[in-house]
Every structure is written in structure tokens, then in C-alpha cells.
Motif scaffolding. Structure first.
Motif, mmCIF file in Angstrom:
data_model
loop_
_atom_site.group_PDB
_atom_site.id
_atom_site.type_symbol
_atom_site.label_atom_id
_atom_site.label_comp_id
_atom_site.label_asym_id
_atom_site.label_seq_id
_atom_site.Cartn_x
_atom_site.Cartn_y
_atom_site.Cartn_z
ATOM 1 N N THR A 145 7.753 -3.919 9.990
ATOM 2 C CA THR A 145 7.796 -4.947 8.949
ATOM 3 C C THR A 145 8.978 -4.778 8.016
ATOM 4 O O THR A 145 9.111 -5.521 7.046
ATOM 5 C CB THR A 145 6.493 -4.926 8.128
ATOM 6 O OG1 THR A 145 6.330 -3.635 7.528
ATOM 7 C CG2 THR A 145 5.285 -5.237 9.003
ATOM 8 N N THR A 146 9.850 -3.817 8.304
ATOM 9 C CA THR A 146 10.984 -3.540 7.427
ATOM 10 C C THR A 146 12.230 -4.288 7.894
ATOM 11 O O THR A 146 12.628 -4.175 9.054
ATOM 12 C CB THR A 146 11.294 -2.034 7.390
ATOM 13 O OG1 THR A 146 10.139 -1.335 6.931
ATOM 14 C CG2 THR A 146 12.457 -1.735 6.454
ATOM 15 N N THR A 165 13.468 4.293 1.073
ATOM 16 C CA THR A 165 13.748 3.147 1.935
ATOM 17 C C THR A 165 12.688 2.946 3.006
ATOM 18 O O THR A 165 12.623 1.883 3.606
ATOM 19 C CB THR A 165 15.120 3.306 2.617
ATOM 20 O OG1 THR A 165 15.092 4.469 3.471
ATOM 21 C CG2 THR A 165 16.218 3.453 1.589
ATOM 22 N N GLY A 166 11.864 3.961 3.265
ATOM 23 C CA GLY A 166 10.874 3.854 4.326
ATOM 24 C C GLY A 166 9.450 3.798 3.818
ATOM 25 O O GLY A 166 8.516 3.842 4.603
ATOM 26 N N SER A 185 4.232 0.716 10.822
ATOM 27 C CA SER A 185 5.032 0.077 9.782
ATOM 28 C C SER A 185 4.151 -0.911 9.041
ATOM 29 O O SER A 185 3.590 -1.826 9.659
ATOM 30 C CB SER A 185 6.241 -0.630 10.394
ATOM 31 O OG SER A 185 7.052 -1.209 9.389
ATOM 32 N N PRO A 186 3.970 -0.712 7.729
ATOM 33 C CA PRO A 186 4.620 0.292 6.895
ATOM 34 C C PRO A 186 4.122 1.708 7.173
ATOM 35 O O PRO A 186 3.091 1.893 7.813
ATOM 36 C CB PRO A 186 4.255 -0.150 5.480
ATOM 37 C CG PRO A 186 2.948 -0.860 5.641
ATOM 38 C CD PRO A 186 3.047 -1.576 6.960
#
Length: 348
Positions: A128-129, A196-197, A257-258
Motif C-alpha cells: 500500500t506504499t 518511511t516504512g 503492507s503496512p
């Protein structure tokens, strides 16, 4: 113990791109999902309600000679004009994927008579990033406008085309052609605790491209690699841990993700989880497989654990390690272990 710096640019030879030109299809043929050239188009949203369908639109009477157009067909979004003259259908968003990882992609968009205050964006996503994007403003007017959108990133698994702006929910009117997606890297890094993650459990953000910060204040642990996937000589190298923690090398076949909280760190490795190797670190570093200790290669070990890795398969790797400080990131928010960043390996 050598520490191998596996920067995102140090990748093996990329795979060839897959291309969708739609030219072998029959005009019309409405479908919720379209597959062409190994690329799948899904999740079309045009804001009109119901279940919208993709359709193939013959366009050589309108788009012939325009850059980015391969005659005779394009992909349209719910409507078409019979024959070579072209209609432009309303669209807000849709998804593009190959079922694997890519490092580059592109879409040729042919737009007509849309709202000039709106824009069109091509996004590349890992889970989802959003890892890369390009946005073009809509020129408007009563002539056909051609936009060539492209994205590149170390690794992504999906592209998303999105209209946005102040008018009509960002809708635009278009067809698309010559969609590419490929260049999958053999190995790349992901799942960072540097902000960022995902958010680290105790706001213990790590240094750039590492896992979440640990109680030793190293900036977070780093997972890197050396070797090749074919033949399998890959060695995973974790460093910047505590001086002597027990470390476990984890493999999964699904991306989370996340990211999810995992002790004092983050985990993005999911699915069929295999604990490949367990070794103590020395001076904050540890390698696996350790061939000097008789460890089998990763592919051999994975098969022995019930997960054979076929060529072209993707696996996700992280190392988690003991961090027993009772005060650094205590339960229930944290726990007594932490994790490195992750590595994505496409085995060839």
C-alpha cells in the motif's frame, strides 16, 4: 566478518518488461478484468455506479500516427464507438499488475475534452506504499492530448492510474495504450524503520534504510546481502545489532503492507514463514547461511522446511534479534527483541 553493502542500485540484471498493446483483441468485449501481454488490469472506478467494465476500442481512425499508439486497439473504460473512430470514456482510477515485482512501468494516455483543472497520476506501489509517481496536468481543449507517464523504483508490485482535481471527483476522459511493466530487480531492500516504512512501536526511529532503533543506539540493525541467486550463493548479513544477540533469519512468501509492530521493530515479511537459520552475533554482526558451520544454501534450506523455491519466485527476508532491555521499549508497546530492514529476492 565482512559486511556487504547491498544498496538499492546494486541489483542483478533486470527481467524484460511485459507489454500490453491490446491489438489482438476484438473491439468491445466488456470485462471487469483484462489480461494482455502478461499484464492484468483491474479495479476500474469511473464514478458512475454499478460494476464498470473495461472494453477494447479500435482507434486507428482517430489516433493513427500519434506517438505512443500501436494500431489498431486501445483500452477504454465502459464505452466504445464501433469501427475505427474513437470514443473517450470517463475514468477516475484503475490498477495494473503482473503478479510479480517490477522496477519500471509506463502508460500512454490519450485524453480528450476533460476538465483542465484536473490531473492524471501514475503511481507505483509496493503493497500500500507509494514508492514513485508522476503527475501531469490535463491540457483540456477539443483536441486529443497524449501523455506518456512512467515510473521507476527499486521494486513495486502494482501501478495505479488516478485522476484527481477539483472537478467531478478528478474524472477524465481517455483511452490508454502501450502499457509496460517489468525490469524486476533480483534483490532490493524494503521495510525500513526510518519513518518511511511505518511507525516504530516506541517512536524509536532508526537511521536511513535500517530497522528501528535498538537499546544499544546503533541506529537500528541493517540486513544486506552478497552472492548470486543462480547458482544460489546468497549470504544474508545482519549488522548494527547489539554486541552478541541470538539472531534468527526469517523467510516469508508474502509482503505485509503496512508493516506490523514486531517487538521493538517492524515486520513486513508474512505468509508462509520459515525460520531458516539461528546464529549468535559477534560484535553486532552475523551472517547466514554460514557455510563454515555447515549451513545449506537458502534454497536448499527452504525446500527442506517445506517451501521449495521455483525459478521466478519471490521471497521476503528479515532478521530479528534479542534486545532484552526491560526499559528501552517495554511491553506491551514493545518487547525483548527487534528486527532489521527487509530484503526482497526474486529467485532466478
Amino acid at each position: 566478518m565482512a559486511r556487504f553493502v547491498a544498496a538499492l542500485l546494486l541489483l542483478s540484471t533486470p527481467a524484460a518488461a511485459q507489454v500490453a498493446d491490446f491489438d489482438t483483441h476484438t473491439e468491445g468485449s466488456p470485462s471487469v478484468t483484462v489480461v494482455d501481454g502478461g499484464i492484468t488490469f483491474t479495479n476500474m472506478y469511473n464514478g458512475l455506479g454499478g460494476t464498470p467494465n473495461f472494453v477494447f476500442e479500435q482507434a486507428d481512425g482517430t489516433l493513427s500516427g500519434m506517438p505512443g499508439f500501436t494500431t489498431p486497439m486501445t483500452l477504454s473504460f465502459g464505452g466504445y464507438v464501433v469501427g475505427p473512430m474513437t470514443g473517450f470514456s470517463r475514468i477516475i482510477s484503475f490498477d495494473i499488475a503482473t503478479g510479480g515485482l517490477a522496477s519500471s512501468g509506463s502508460v500512454e494516455v490519450f485524453e480528450y475534452f476533460s476538465y483542465p483543472a484536473n490531473s492524471i497520476t501514475l503511481q507505483a506501489l509496493l503493497g500500500t506504499t507509494v514508492v514513485a509517481s508522476q503527475t501531469v496536468p490535463i491540457a483540456g481543449g477539443i483536441s486529443v492530448n497524449h501523455y506518456s507517464l512512467s515510473v521507476s523504483a527499486p521494486a513495486f508490485d502494482r501501478m495505479h492510474v488516478l485522476g484527481s482535481g477539483p472537478t467531478d471527483s478528478g474524472a477524465f476522459f481517455a483511452n490508454v495504450d502501450h502499457v509496460t511493466m517489468g525490469g524486476a530487480p533480483t534483490i532490493s531492500r524494503f521495510c525500513f524503520g526510518d519513518g518511511t516504512g511505518g511507525a516504530c512501536p516506541c517512536a524509536n526511529t532508526g537511521a536511513t534504510d535500517r530497522g528501528c532503533q535498538n537499546s544499544a543506539g546503533t541506529g537500528g540493525a541493517d540486513l544486506a546481502f552478497s552472492g548470486t541467486t543462480s547458482p544460489d550463493t546468497i549470504v544474508l548479513s545482519a549488522s548494527e545489532e547489539l554486541p552478541h544477540p541470538l539472531s534468527l533469519f526469517l523467510q516469508g512468501n508474502t509482503l505485509l503492507s503496512p508493516a506490523v509492530a514486531f517487538g521493538d521493530g517492524l515486520r513486513c515479511t508474512g505468509g508462509l514463514l520459515k525460520r531458516l537459520y539461528v546464529h549468535p552475533a559477534s560484535g553486532g554482526s552475523v551472517d547466514a547461511p554460514d557455510f563454515g558451520l555447515g549451513d545449506p544454501p537458502i534454497t536448499v534450506r527452504s525446500a527442506a522446511l517445506g517451501d521449495p523455491i521455483a525459478p521466478g519466485s519471490t521471497r521476503y527476508y528479515q532478521t530479528y534479534y534479542r534486545d532484552p532491555s526491560p526499559t528501552f521499549c517495554p511491553a506491551p508497546t514493545g518487547n525483548t527483541f527487534n528486527a532489521t530492514n527487509g530484503l526482497v529476492i526474486v529467485w532466478n
